[in-house]
Enzyme design. Sequence first.
Site, PDB file in Angstrom:
ATOM      1  N   SER A 172       3.520   6.940  -9.737  1.00 25.51           N
ATOM      2  CA  SER A 172       3.324   5.903 -10.759  1.00 25.51           C
ATOM      3  C   SER A 172       2.518   6.434 -11.947  1.00 25.51           C
ATOM      4  CB  SER A 172       2.591   4.702 -10.153  1.00 25.51           C
ATOM      5  OG  SER A 172       3.262   4.224  -9.028  1.00 25.51           O
TER       6      SER A 172
HETATM    7  N1  SAH Z   1       2.117   5.177  -4.479  1.00 22.40           N
HETATM    8  C1  SAH Z   1       2.900   6.165  -5.155  1.00 22.40           C
HETATM    9  C2  SAH Z   1       4.142   5.589  -5.756  1.00 22.40           C
HETATM   10  C3  SAH Z   1       5.315   5.855  -4.898  1.00 22.40           C
HETATM   11  S1  SAH Z   1       6.833   5.155  -5.485  1.00 22.40           S
HETATM   12  C4  SAH Z   1       2.030   6.869  -6.171  1.00 22.40           C
HETATM   13  O1  SAH Z   1       0.920   7.207  -5.831  1.00 22.40           O
HETATM   14  O2  SAH Z   1       2.422   7.129  -7.285  1.00 22.40           O
HETATM   15  C5  SAH Z   1       7.056   3.844  -4.353  1.00 22.40           C
HETATM   16  C6  SAH Z   1       7.312   4.225  -2.926  1.00 22.40           C
HETATM   17  O3  SAH Z   1       7.584   3.018  -2.218  1.00 22.40           O
HETATM   18  C7  SAH Z   1       8.514   5.130  -2.683  1.00 22.40           C
HETATM   19  O4  SAH Z   1       8.095   6.298  -2.067  1.00 22.40           O
HETATM   20  C8  SAH Z   1       9.412   4.305  -1.751  1.00 22.40           C
HETATM   21  O5  SAH Z   1      10.075   5.062  -0.768  1.00 22.40           O
HETATM   22  C9  SAH Z   1       8.405   3.358  -1.130  1.00 22.40           C
HETATM   23  N2  SAH Z   1       8.960   2.142  -0.547  1.00 22.40           N
HETATM   24  C10 SAH Z   1       9.945   1.323  -0.997  1.00 22.40           C
HETATM   25  N3  SAH Z   1      10.151   0.323  -0.123  1.00 22.40           N
HETATM   26  C11 SAH Z   1       9.265   0.510   0.906  1.00 22.40           C
HETATM   27  C12 SAH Z   1       8.995  -0.186   2.127  1.00 22.40           C
HETATM   28  N4  SAH Z   1       9.672  -1.276   2.485  1.00 22.40           N
HETATM   29  N5  SAH Z   1       8.035   0.300   2.940  1.00 22.40           N
HETATM   30  C13 SAH Z   1       7.336   1.406   2.616  1.00 22.40           C
HETATM   31  N6  SAH Z   1       7.550   2.114   1.489  1.00 22.40           N
HETATM   32  C14 SAH Z   1       8.507   1.668   0.638  1.00 22.40           C
END
Ligand code: SAH
Length: 268
Positions: free
Chosen positions: A110
């Site tokens: 993000s």
């Molecule tokens: N927190 C991260 C952002 C990751 S993007 C950062 O530090 O920048 C969002 C993430 O959410 C992705 O890796 C995706 O696989 C995950 N995601 C989507 N749906 C999900 C769910 N139901 N349970 C767990 N993770 C999920």
Amino acid sequence: MSEAPKRPKFPLQLDRLTPPAKGREVLRPQRPVQQAAMAATQRVVPTGLGLDSAGVRQRMVDRLRSGGVRDELVLGAMARVPRHAFVDTALVNQAYEDTSLPIGLGQTISKPSVVARMIELLMASPAARTRRTLGRTLEIGTGCGYQAAVLAQLSRQVLSVERLKPLHDKARELLAPLRLTDIRLVYGDGMRGHPPNAPYDSIISAAGGDNLPQAWLDQLAVGGRLVAPVQRAAGQGQVLVVVDRTEGGYERTVHEAVLFVPLKSGTD
Ligand code: SAH
């Protein structure tokens, strides 16, 4: 005739220099040149950022501040976590720009301004303001683990769930060198929250669904706050939603438009 005492022209053992005679100036090296040269060859610069990643990061924090982030605890946390350690080597030079970057499997790390904004919203709940921490935090969507590391600076405990196993494993690897103690990574479907550790004082989602899953609301402590992107009516994009759980129920407020990867059910 007595011989004058011999003095070496270049005192090689600089650490054994005798104090200068009064009134004479001496250039003091900080340590022997041989030692310094040795240290320089051993120094490992882990990224293309050179030695000054703290400086680059501080500039990112200054930009976050001028962009409206006010909470100094959040800014301090953003200043401590090395974002460049969570992105691909090829993208390291963009690590401190305010942009999301690919982390593999179609997912992204993000934007720093969004991470800061969401955590600032969590920190602004009445309970978090009193405690001055997020308390027990649940993150949905670990991704590469960057936001989990920022949350860990401000929480008593972080539990972060990821549904894609390769990313869960990658986050574990990337977080290990930071030696953050109270952080637990779980591979699973975050739409179910994580009941064994509930209730949570703070819940944050890094992925946006059509609705807030009931499990998150159920697992939010009374006095706790949740922040998540939620899809508006079809085609209208996502907005940040904040939910506070009070003795009397749930209070929901809607904030600015955002763009997150979709919240998906199940694991891969
Ligand atoms: N927190 C991260 C952002 C990751 S993007 C950062 O530090 O920048 C969002 C993430 O959410 C992705 O890796 C995706 O696989 C995950 N995601 C989507 N749906 C999900 C769910 N139901 N349970 C767990 N993770 C999920």
